[in-house]
Design an enzyme around this catalytic site. Structure first.
Site, mmCIF file in Angstrom:
data_model
loop_
_atom_site.group_PDB
_atom_site.id
_atom_site.type_symbol
_atom_site.label_atom_id
_atom_site.label_comp_id
_atom_site.label_asym_id
_atom_site.label_seq_id
_atom_site.Cartn_x
_atom_site.Cartn_y
_atom_site.Cartn_z
ATOM 1 N N SER A 11 -14.965 70.252 47.345
ATOM 2 C CA SER A 11 -16.034 71.244 47.403
ATOM 3 C C SER A 11 -17.092 70.783 48.386
ATOM 4 O O SER A 11 -17.218 69.584 48.675
ATOM 5 C CB SER A 11 -16.674 71.397 46.017
ATOM 6 O OG SER A 11 -17.855 72.164 46.070
ATOM 7 N N TYR A 25 -19.933 68.109 38.215
ATOM 8 C CA TYR A 25 -19.155 68.768 39.262
ATOM 9 C C TYR A 25 -19.273 67.996 40.564
ATOM 10 O O TYR A 25 -18.276 67.734 41.244
ATOM 11 C CB TYR A 25 -19.645 70.207 39.430
ATOM 12 C CG TYR A 25 -18.816 71.030 40.383
ATOM 13 C CD1 TYR A 25 -17.678 71.693 39.942
ATOM 14 C CD2 TYR A 25 -19.169 71.159 41.721
ATOM 15 C CE1 TYR A 25 -16.917 72.458 40.811
ATOM 16 C CE2 TYR A 25 -18.412 71.920 42.593
ATOM 17 C CZ TYR A 25 -17.286 72.567 42.135
ATOM 18 O OH TYR A 25 -16.531 73.325 42.994
ATOM 19 N N LYS A 29 -15.981 66.225 42.397
ATOM 20 C CA LYS A 29 -15.563 66.678 43.724
ATOM 21 C C LYS A 29 -15.668 65.546 44.745
ATOM 22 O O LYS A 29 -14.871 65.465 45.677
ATOM 23 C CB LYS A 29 -16.363 67.905 44.157
ATOM 24 C CG LYS A 29 -16.055 69.132 43.304
ATOM 25 C CD LYS A 29 -14.564 69.438 43.272
ATOM 26 C CE LYS A 29 -14.241 70.687 42.489
ATOM 27 N NZ LYS A 29 -12.824 71.038 42.531
ATOM 28 N N ALA A 59 -16.044 83.694 47.287
ATOM 29 C CA ALA A 59 -16.234 84.868 46.416
ATOM 30 C C ALA A 59 -15.113 84.957 45.390
ATOM 31 O O ALA A 59 -14.111 85.630 45.589
ATOM 32 C CB ALA A 59 -16.308 86.136 47.264
ATOM 33 N N THR A 60 -15.296 84.247 44.278
ATOM 34 C CA THR A 60 -14.330 84.277 43.183
ATOM 35 C C THR A 60 -15.068 84.631 41.893
ATOM 36 O O THR A 60 -16.303 84.546 41.828
ATOM 37 C CB THR A 60 -13.624 82.913 43.021
ATOM 38 O OG1 THR A 60 -14.597 81.931 42.671
ATOM 39 C CG2 THR A 60 -12.889 82.518 44.285
#
Length: 123
Positions: A11, A25, A29, A59-60
């Site tokens: 990420s 997170y 990552k 865009a998820t």
């Protein structure tokens, strides 16, 4: 088999820690980057190469879980899932003599640069 490609998804937060994404997170990552690097150190001599893809905002549906979900207009300016798929395909189509260790992909309108990301603030 004498070769192969591993593509790990890290990420943007793997390189640039963010309050929005949070410490767990960010740490995991960043660990993906270290894993990828370790694979290349240990297995590159055997023809195995590893790449980390570091997407910025994509865009998820997970964006709906943010404290302030982005608008539809903001999502349309983000990296789309198919864009990320094209990036992975690019990695897979590179000759076996090459290793793209990291590939950072972000929206042209990058809200990590321009602002507009809402994140929780400590009380």
């Amino acid at each position: 088999q004498g070769g192969g490609l591993i593509v790990n998804v890290s990420s943007w937060a793997g390189l640039y820690a963010s309050r929005l994404t949070g410490p767990a997170y960010n740490a995991t990552k960043r660990a993906v980057l270290a894993l990828t690097e370790s694979i290349n150190m240990e297995e590159g001599m055997h023809g195995i190469r590893a790449s980390s893809v570091l997407p910025g905002e994509v865009a998820t549906p997970i964006l709906d879980k943010r404290p302030v979900p982005p608008s539809q207009a903001e999502r349309e300016r983000m990296v789309q899932p198919e864009d990320l798929g094209q990036a992975v395909l690019f990695l897979a189509q590179m000759p076996a003599r090459t290793c793209i260790n990291e590939l950072v992909i972000s929206p042209t309108h990058n809200r990590f640069y321009t602002g507009g990301l809402e994140s929780p603030r400590p009380a």
